[in-house]
Motif scaffolding. Structure first.
Motif, PDB file in Angstrom:
ATOM      1  N   LEU A  98      31.758  86.012  24.087  1.00  0.00           N
ATOM      2  CA  LEU A  98      32.535  85.171  23.182  1.00  0.00           C
ATOM      3  C   LEU A  98      33.505  86.012  22.362  1.00  0.00           C
ATOM      4  CD1 LEU A  98      33.163  82.500  21.676  1.00  0.00           C
ATOM      5  CD2 LEU A  98      31.204  83.008  20.191  1.00  0.00           C
ATOM      6  N   GLY A  99      33.046  87.168  21.902  1.00  0.00           N
ATOM      7  CA  GLY A  99      33.929  88.055  21.144  1.00  0.00           C
ATOM      8  C   GLY A  99      35.137  88.489  21.948  1.00  0.00           C
ATOM      9  N   GLY A 100      34.950  88.691  23.262  1.00  0.00           N
ATOM     10  CA  GLY A 100      36.073  89.042  24.113  1.00  0.00           C
ATOM     11  C   GLY A 100      37.050  87.891  24.296  1.00  0.00           C
ATOM     12  N   MET A 101      36.561  86.677  24.232  1.00  0.00           N
ATOM     13  CA  MET A 101      37.449  85.509  24.297  1.00  0.00           C
ATOM     14  C   MET A 101      38.297  85.432  23.037  1.00  0.00           C
ATOM     15  SD  MET A 101      34.535  82.986  25.838  1.00  0.00           S
ATOM     16  CE  MET A 101      33.542  83.585  27.222  1.00  0.00           C
ATOM     17  N   VAL A 102      37.670  85.698  21.895  1.00  0.00           N
ATOM     18  CA  VAL A 102      38.423  85.774  20.641  1.00  0.00           C
ATOM     19  C   VAL A 102      39.461  86.891  20.733  1.00  0.00           C
ATOM     20  CG1 VAL A 102      38.250  86.214  18.165  1.00  0.00           C
ATOM     21  CG2 VAL A 102      36.515  84.814  19.302  1.00  0.00           C
ATOM     22  N   GLY A 103      39.067  88.016  21.337  1.00  0.00           N
ATOM     23  CA  GLY A 103      40.004  89.120  21.507  1.00  0.00           C
ATOM     24  C   GLY A 103      41.201  88.749  22.357  1.00  0.00           C
ATOM     25  N   GLN A 104      40.985  87.964  23.409  1.00  0.00           N
ATOM     26  CA  GLN A 104      42.113  87.510  24.236  1.00  0.00           C
ATOM     27  C   GLN A 104      43.055  86.638  23.423  1.00  0.00           C
ATOM     28  OE1 GLN A 104      40.811  85.970  28.237  1.00  0.00           O
ATOM     29  NE2 GLN A 104      38.828  86.709  27.517  1.00  0.00           N
TER      30      GLN A 104
END
Length: 263
Positions: A98-104
């Motif tokens: 999920l954190g990587g989705m926020v990063g995208q």
């Protein structure tokens, strides 16, 4: 020491900031069903070079939740609000799942706030929506126990679950401590997310970390990101979904080398 700030909708977001004069900030964003404690294996490796900032997504850990579903835009604006609250102009960003989705989202909506971007065990799209609808209904009706066993099987390989039961139990405790409403709200954000059309717009130097045995965000999801984000690099580890826990040494080495190139 955990502190809290109020997002622009009044939701209290918990964070832990360890400022270090003269060092760049490294912001750590955890996965669905975890909290800032997910990054304990990274603290010793990164505190010597960075001012480490961790936070709990809304509805997770010590952060408040709000009724109803969330969105990637909402979760991304929480991060911008946290940086603004602390007076941080730019930061390295490391997000898991999920954190990587926020990063995208940050990578194309607010690239001016990023130094370097690490997207670990993540995806630009995790359909179909009906799969998430079943998970949301299960936790709403029965709590986190309804999904715990299945989630743990996705998070870790069978070998790791057998050989490191204490570390698996620690991760399970984070999952079970998550507010079901908060878990459901962030699940709705993932359900409704499709970042594939904007992946080519991510405008920060990017490292993508994949788990070769990750059933949640399989390697082809990581390869899509690495191939679509201009100049992105790909590291593949023989792990399941939480690479930063299952192979913390290799994960820290890959991330550390990438971040140091930007200094």
């Amino acid at each position: 020491m955990t502190s809290r700030f109020l997002a622009d909708d009044g939701c209290a977001i918990a964070f832990d900031y360890r400022p270090a004069e003269g060092r760049p900030v490294l912001l750590l964003s955890p996965s669905l069903g975890t909290a800032m404690a997910l990054f304990e294996p990274q603290l010793e490796a990164f505190e010597a070079r960075y001012a480490v900032l961790r936070y709990d997504p809304r509805g997770h850990g010590a952060s408040d939740g709000v009724p109803g579903g969330s969105s990637m835009d909402r979760l991304g604006r929480d991060v911008i609000g946290l940086l603004d609250h602390l007076g941080i102009g730019r930061a390295h960003f490391l997000g898991v799942s999920l954190g990587g989705m926020v990063g995208q989202w940050l990578g194309y909506r607010a690239p001016e706030r990023l130094l370097r971007l690490v997207l670990a065990n993540t995806s630009a799209y995790m359909g179909p929506p009906d799969g998430w609808a079943g998970r949301i209904a299960a936790v709403a009706a029965q709590g986190m126990n309804a999904v715990a066993d299945a989630v743990i099987e996705r998070w870790f390989t069978s070998d790791f679950r057998r050989d490191h039961p204490a570390r698996v139990d620690h991760a399970r405790a984070m999952l079970l401590a998550t507010d079901p409403q908060g878990y459901a709200a962030c699940s709705a954000a993932i359900r409704d997310m499709d970042l594939r059309p904007t992946a080519h717009l991510v405008a920060a130097p990017t490292l993508v970390v994949a788990g070769l045995r990750d059933p949640a965000t399989p390697p082809d999801h990581a390869r899509f990101l690495a191939e679509t984000i201009r100049g992105a690099r790909l590291v593949e580890l023989d792990v399941a979904h939480l690479a930063n826990l299952e192979q913390s040494f290799a994960f820290n080495a890959a991330v550390g080398a990438f971040l140091e190139e930007g200094e």
